[in-house]
Write a protein that holds these residues in place. Structure first.
Motif, mmCIF file in Angstrom:
data_model
loop_
_atom_site.group_PDB
_atom_site.id
_atom_site.type_symbol
_atom_site.label_atom_id
_atom_site.label_comp_id
_atom_site.label_asym_id
_atom_site.label_seq_id
_atom_site.Cartn_x
_atom_site.Cartn_y
_atom_site.Cartn_z
ATOM 1 N N PHE A 1 0.825 -1.202 0.000
ATOM 2 C CA PHE A 1 0.000 0.000 0.000
ATOM 3 C C PHE A 1 0.862 1.257 0.000
ATOM 4 O O PHE A 1 0.635 2.182 -0.762
ATOM 5 C CB PHE A 1 -0.923 0.016 1.214
ATOM 6 C CG PHE A 1 -1.838 1.212 1.275
ATOM 7 C CD1 PHE A 1 -3.097 1.155 0.700
ATOM 8 C CD2 PHE A 1 -1.442 2.387 1.894
ATOM 9 C CE1 PHE A 1 -3.949 2.263 0.737
ATOM 10 C CE2 PHE A 1 -2.277 3.491 1.943
ATOM 11 C CZ PHE A 1 -3.531 3.430 1.359
ATOM 12 N N ALA A 2 1.859 1.285 0.879
ATOM 13 C CA ALA A 2 2.626 2.504 1.101
ATOM 14 C C ALA A 2 3.806 2.673 0.158
ATOM 15 O O ALA A 2 4.342 3.777 0.042
ATOM 16 C CB ALA A 2 3.126 2.538 2.542
ATOM 17 N N MET A 3 4.229 1.618 -0.501
ATOM 18 C CA MET A 3 5.418 1.676 -1.340
ATOM 19 C C MET A 3 5.083 1.317 -2.776
ATOM 20 O O MET A 3 4.302 0.400 -3.030
ATOM 21 C CB MET A 3 6.487 0.697 -0.836
ATOM 22 C CG MET A 3 6.959 0.920 0.574
ATOM 23 S SD MET A 3 8.045 -0.428 1.098
ATOM 24 C CE MET A 3 8.311 0.013 2.818
ATOM 25 N N GLY A 4 5.719 2.004 -3.701
ATOM 26 C CA GLY A 4 5.695 1.589 -5.094
ATOM 27 C C GLY A 4 6.804 0.591 -5.357
ATOM 28 O O GLY A 4 7.619 0.273 -4.479
ATOM 29 N N THR A 5 6.861 0.089 -6.581
ATOM 30 C CA THR A 5 7.891 -0.906 -6.903
ATOM 31 C C THR A 5 9.289 -0.316 -6.815
ATOM 32 O O THR A 5 10.240 -1.028 -6.457
ATOM 33 C CB THR A 5 7.651 -1.489 -8.306
ATOM 34 O OG1 THR A 5 7.569 -0.418 -9.257
ATOM 35 C CG2 THR A 5 6.359 -2.298 -8.345
ATOM 36 N N ALA A 6 9.458 0.970 -7.111
ATOM 37 C CA ALA A 6 10.782 1.585 -7.012
ATOM 38 C C ALA A 6 11.265 1.598 -5.568
ATOM 39 O O ALA A 6 12.433 1.310 -5.282
ATOM 40 C CB ALA A 6 10.763 2.997 -7.582
ATOM 41 N N GLU A 7 10.362 1.957 -4.625
ATOM 42 C CA GLU A 7 10.740 1.951 -3.211
ATOM 43 C C GLU A 7 11.087 0.541 -2.742
ATOM 44 O O GLU A 7 12.053 0.339 -2.005
ATOM 45 C CB GLU A 7 9.606 2.514 -2.339
ATOM 46 C CG GLU A 7 9.504 4.030 -2.356
ATOM 47 C CD GLU A 7 8.782 4.556 -3.580
ATOM 48 O OE1 GLU A 7 8.848 5.764 -3.823
ATOM 49 O OE2 GLU A 7 8.153 3.762 -4.310
ATOM 50 N N MET A 8 10.303 -0.441 -3.164
ATOM 51 C CA MET A 8 10.600 -1.816 -2.753
ATOM 52 C C MET A 8 11.926 -2.285 -3.334
ATOM 53 O O MET A 8 12.697 -2.965 -2.657
ATOM 54 C CB MET A 8 9.453 -2.741 -3.147
ATOM 55 C CG MET A 8 8.240 -2.587 -2.252
ATOM 56 S SD MET A 8 7.001 -3.885 -2.459
ATOM 57 C CE MET A 8 6.015 -3.178 -3.770
#
Length: 441
Positions: free
Chosen positions: A69-76
């Motif tokens: 929910f809180a992260m996009g794929t770039a953040e992950m």
């Protein structure tokens, strides 16, 4: 023993529902694999501080959160890079495999399945078989076909009563075409103890090492570890994606002890990767923040369990008050409560806190406040300008009885409804019940 795939290969340990035993199982599995010589990197799906403590203790390295929910794929992808070199990633799911909160207009609602789809890691499904047999196959088949972008690669049966019980359940799994990787009998000893916000923190348990070792023995006796490892697949998320959360200062005085432990490892690792220096100090040991710091950050935790000690911590109090006259201070949840004037605990006693904010909080009546939150800052806070949009979560039982200071943010739940909790600002001091995860897109 080595994994069949290089670099960021992983598996997700999910369950059909909360309470199926996945935290104990995952903790034992991680330690059992470490004993075989593998470097295991633990992850936890969703917003959780307590379970990662056990997973990290078992692995001997920090456990990072991955949040659909809180992260996009770039953040992950950035968090996978922060985790560093390892042989195999093991991620513990949250709630049931497909469970999530409302998220209008979002592709990711916060479920374990969202993380499985984003990473490409196969799911090992834990089924509590205590009151079923062949029906386990039907449940596994339903989970395996519910989302085509999620691979359920195998099943572990938990709380199996006997060999006959296991054989009956495996018959159902054979009919569903889903392999059984192992079965575990019900275990009376070595449970992870709980309190009002979840499990007791790992750092508070003097017998943690023996509990983890017992869980590992339990898991290794019932699960085919070699077969499980062969199911791992490399993550789809690759590359050195920077996290979008800049450190709030070059030198950060960070409260760290049993009362202030709820801060995400990716925040600290991201701050360090950006060049910040972390200066830990313990309020419970009556330590003041380092005067050379640019900012003080008080994380969440359990200040209500240590309220008398915090009230009596004179060096901590005077050091914080002197710091706040010159430089920024921020508190999250329990840290926010500690910055306030006082906390009323469940027994009705009021304990004076730092008085840097006018906030009064109380655990009477007890009421859970839980869920993802979006915040738009009305006032600047350390490292973030007014107008910045943030994403995080709220998880506490305390309520606000008095809040006279300027509101810090407009905070909304996942449906967009404005929440009454705004946080507050007074001079250099800011705080909120909002636990920060990332900047909102």
């Amino acid at each position: 023993m080595s994994p069949p795939y290089p670099g960021q290969s992983g598996l997700i340990i999910a369950a059909t529902h909360s309470g199926a035993g996945k935290t104990s199982l995952t903790t034992g599995l991680i330690f059992a694999l470490c004993r075989k010589g593998l470097r295991i990197q633990p992850f936890k799906c969703g917003p959780d501080y307590i379970d990662p403590g056990f997973l990290g203790a078992a692995a001997g390295r920090p456990c990072f959160n991955l949040d659909g929910f809180a992260m996009g794929t770039a953040e992950m992808a950035g968090i996978l890079a922060l985790a560093g070199s390892h042989d195999l990633a093991i991620a513990e799911g949250v709630m049931g495999l497909f469970d999530a909160g409302p998220a209008p207009g979002r592709t990711g609602a916060g479920s374990t399945a969202d993380i499985a789809a984003a990473t490409g890691w196969p799911v090992i499904l834990v089924i509590d078989a205590a009151k079923m047999a062949q029906t386990a196959g039907a449940i596994a088949l339903g989970c395996a076909t519910f989302r085509p972008d999620v691979l359920v690669a195998g099943v572990i049966l938990n709380r199996v009563a006997s060999e006959r019980h296991r054989e009956l359940a495996e018959t159902g799994l054979d009919q569903a075409g889903i392999p059984l990787l192992g079965s575990l009998p019900a275990r009376k000893e070595g449970h992870l103890p709980s309190r009002h916000l979840g499990l007791v923190q790992s750092g508070e348990m003097s017998n943690l090492a023996s509990i983890i070792e017992g869980l590992a023995e339990h898991v290794a006796a019932g699960i085919d570890l070699e077969a499980l490892i062969r199911l791992a697949r490399p993550a789809r998320l690759t590359g050195q994606h920077p996290l979008r959360m800049a450190p709030p200062g070059g030198r950060i005085a960070l409260a760290r002890d049993a009362a202030f432990s709820f801060i995400y490892p990716h925040m600290i690792a991201g701050w360090r990767a950006s060049g910040a220096t972390i200066l830990p100090f313990s309020p419970l040991a009556d330590e003041p923040p380092d005067e050379s710091a640019d900012i003080v950050w008080l994380p969440g935790g359990y200040p209500e369990l240590h309220a008398p000690r915090l009230t009596d911590a004179g060096r901590f109090r005077s050091g914080m008050q002197a710091f706040a006259r010159r430089k920024p201070v921020h508190g999250e949840c329990g840290g926010y409560m500690t910055l306030g004037a006082g906390i009323t605990t469940r027994d009705g006693a009021r304990h004076a806190m730092l008085g840097l904010l006018g906030l009064e909080t109380s655990f009477l009546p007890k009421r859970m406040r839980l869920g993802y939150r979006r915040a738009t800052l009305l006032e600047a806070m350390p490292g973030l300008a007014a107008g910045t949009r943030l994403i995080g979560h709220e998880f506490h039982y305390a309520g606000i009885t008095h809040q006279p200071d300027a509101p810090l943010a407009v905070i909304r739940d996942p449906t967009g409804a404005v929440m009454p909790e705004t946080g507050s600002r007074r001079g250099h001091v800011t705080g909120s019940f909002f636990h920060l995860i990332a900047r909102d897109a």
